[in-house]
Design an enzyme around this catalytic site. Sequence first.
Site, PDB file in Angstrom:
ATOM      1  N   ARG A 138       7.176  -1.768  -3.564  1.00 23.70           N
ATOM      2  CA  ARG A 138       8.079  -2.216  -2.502  1.00 23.70           C
ATOM      3  C   ARG A 138       8.203  -3.728  -2.516  1.00 23.70           C
ATOM      4  O   ARG A 138       9.317  -4.273  -2.410  1.00 23.70           O
ATOM      5  CB  ARG A 138       7.552  -1.735  -1.137  1.00 23.70           C
ATOM      6  CG  ARG A 138       7.741  -0.238  -0.926  1.00 23.70           C
ATOM      7  CD  ARG A 138       6.982   0.276   0.290  1.00 23.70           C
ATOM      8  NE  ARG A 138       7.258   1.701   0.526  1.00 23.70           N
ATOM      9  CZ  ARG A 138       6.427   2.522   1.166  1.00 23.70           C
ATOM     10  NH1 ARG A 138       5.280   2.091   1.651  1.00 23.70           N
ATOM     11  NH2 ARG A 138       6.755   3.794   1.335  1.00 23.70           N
ATOM     12  N   ARG A 159      -2.592  -2.419   5.525  1.00 26.81           N
ATOM     13  CA  ARG A 159      -3.040  -1.026   5.404  1.00 26.81           C
ATOM     14  C   ARG A 159      -3.103  -0.448   6.803  1.00 26.81           C
ATOM     15  O   ARG A 159      -2.863  -1.115   7.788  1.00 26.81           O
ATOM     16  CB  ARG A 159      -4.440  -0.960   4.771  1.00 26.81           C
ATOM     17  CG  ARG A 159      -4.455  -0.757   3.280  1.00 26.81           C
ATOM     18  CD  ARG A 159      -5.779  -0.151   2.832  1.00 26.81           C
ATOM     19  NE  ARG A 159      -5.901   1.256   3.236  1.00 26.81           N
ATOM     20  CZ  ARG A 159      -7.018   1.965   3.134  1.00 26.81           C
ATOM     21  NH1 ARG A 159      -8.121   1.412   2.685  1.00 26.81           N
ATOM     22  NH2 ARG A 159      -7.045   3.230   3.491  1.00 26.81           N
ATOM     23  N   ARG A 165       0.667  -0.059  11.547  1.00 25.00           N
ATOM     24  CA  ARG A 165       1.653  -0.834  10.788  1.00 25.00           C
ATOM     25  C   ARG A 165       2.817  -1.258  11.661  1.00 25.00           C
ATOM     26  O   ARG A 165       3.242  -2.422  11.653  1.00 25.00           O
ATOM     27  CB  ARG A 165       2.164  -0.015   9.602  1.00 25.00           C
ATOM     28  CG  ARG A 165       1.081   0.218   8.568  1.00 25.00           C
ATOM     29  CD  ARG A 165       1.585   1.080   7.437  1.00 25.00           C
ATOM     30  NE  ARG A 165       0.478   1.535   6.605  1.00 25.00           N
ATOM     31  CZ  ARG A 165       0.496   1.585   5.293  1.00 25.00           C
ATOM     32  NH1 ARG A 165       1.590   1.251   4.644  1.00 25.00           N
ATOM     33  NH2 ARG A 165      -0.546   1.995   4.622  1.00 25.00           N
TER      34      ARG A 165
HETATM   35  N1  LIG Z   1       0.930   6.039   0.635  1.00 25.93           N
HETATM   36  C1  LIG Z   1       0.674   6.846   1.783  1.00 25.93           C
HETATM   37  C2  LIG Z   1       1.755   7.825   2.034  1.00 25.93           C
HETATM   38  N2  LIG Z   1       1.815   8.962   1.348  1.00 25.93           N
HETATM   39  C3  LIG Z   1       2.928   9.640   1.758  1.00 25.93           C
HETATM   40  C4  LIG Z   1       3.562   8.894   2.729  1.00 25.93           C
HETATM   41  C5  LIG Z   1       4.800   9.236   3.446  1.00 25.93           C
HETATM   42  C6  LIG Z   1       5.372  10.602   3.247  1.00 25.93           C
HETATM   43  C7  LIG Z   1       5.965  10.856   1.890  1.00 25.93           C
HETATM   44  O1  LIG Z   1       6.299   9.947   1.117  1.00 25.93           O
HETATM   45  O2  LIG Z   1       6.134  12.039   1.574  1.00 25.93           O
HETATM   46  C8  LIG Z   1       2.813   7.740   2.928  1.00 25.93           C
HETATM   47  C9  LIG Z   1       3.088   6.657   3.896  1.00 25.93           C
HETATM   48  C10 LIG Z   1       4.135   5.668   3.458  1.00 25.93           C
HETATM   49  O3  LIG Z   1       4.294   5.399   2.259  1.00 25.93           O
HETATM   50  O4  LIG Z   1       4.810   5.114   4.331  1.00 25.93           O
END
Ligand SMILES: NCc1[nH]cc(CCC(=O)O)c1CC(=O)O
Length: 327
Positions: A138, A159, A165
Site C-alpha cells: 500500500r 498495526r 487503526r
Molecule cells: N492483513 C490483515 C487482514 N487480512 C484480511 C484483512 C481484510 C479482509 C480481506 O482482505 O479479506 C485484513 C485487514 C486489512 O488488510 O485491512
Amino acid sequence: MNATPCAGGPLRLGTRRSALALAQSGTVAELVTAATGRPVELVEITTYGDVSRESLASIGGAGVFVSALRDALLAGEIDLAVHSLKDLPTAQPEGLTLAAVPPRADPRDALVARGGLTFERLAVTAGRARVGTGSARRAGQLHAWARALGCEIETVPIRGNVDTRIGYVRDGELDAVVLAAAGLHRLGRGEEITDLLAPDVVLPAPGQGALAVECASSDAALAAGLAVLDDPLTRVAVTAERSLLAALEAGCSAPVGAYADLPDGGRTVTEMRLRGAVGTPDGSALVQLSITGPVPASDGEAAALGRALADEMLAKGAAGLMGEREH
Ligand SMILES: NCc1[nH]cc(CCC(=O)O)c1CC(=O)O
C-alpha cells in the site's frame, strides 16, 4: 481418519478471536449449516500474531495468524478453519485441503480519512498528509500515486485491529488510514470509508476480499460437503493471483499487488485479466503489467496464468526490485 465426533453433531470451526475473524467465521458457519444441515460451533484459538506487539514483518508475516489454526486442524481439535485468503502462505501444507473459496467480497483497499476526504483531495490539500499503513504494498503504490499528482505524502507504519487503526484518524494523529474494504464491510463499518481505491492505481493484495475454508485432507466427506460453498470463478482468480505472488518469490510483506477479474465487468465469462504490481515501498519504482487469457478451467490453468505474468514482470525489471523487500 480425522472424523467428526459423531455424524450430525456440531462441526467445530476454529477461529481467531479478533472481531474480523469472528465475523468471517460466523458468516461461514451459517453457510455451512445451510449447505450441510450440520450445526457449527466456534472454537476460539489464540495465535502468536494476536498476542505479539512486534511488527508483522519481524514475526514472520501474516502466516503467524494461520499456523495455530492449521496446527489445531492437523491435531483433530477442530474440523474446519476459516482464513482471510490473503493471509495464507502460497504453499498448501501437506494434510490440509482448501475445501472452498466462497464468492469474493469487494477486493479494493479503502481509505478512511478525516473530513470525508478522498485520497486525491487529501494528498493535494494537506501538504504532506500522514497516511497510516503497515503494508509496503500500500505504501509504495500510494507514494507513486501522490508523486503522479505532484505532491508527497508520509506513510506511517501502524498495526492493531480496525478500531485502533481508525482511532488514529479520529484522534487526529493521522490524516488517514488504509484498510481492506472487505474487512470494514464485514465489521459493519463500511460507512466510514471515504474513498475506495481503484485497482488501476492501488492493486490489492493477492486474494484480498476472499475467504478460505480449510479442513483436514483425511476428512474427505467433510471436504466434499464444504465444496458446495466454493465459487469456481473466485477460486481460479485467487489461484492466479497467488501463483503470481509465489513466482515473484515474495514473502508476505513484499510489495506485490495482484488482482484477477473479468475484463468486461463479468457480462461474458470468456476471458480473465490478471494484473500485477511490484515496487519499492517508497514508490520510486513500480512495475505494473497485465495479462489476459481464457478463463482458467482448473487451478492448474489459473496457476499457469500467474506464472506467465510473473515471467513478464521479471523480464521488465521486477527482479531488480525484489531485493529491496523487507522480511
Ligand atoms: N492483513 C490483515 C487482514 N487480512 C484480511 C484483512 C481484510 C479482509 C480481506 O482482505 O479479506 C485484513 C485487514 C486489512 O488488510 O485491512
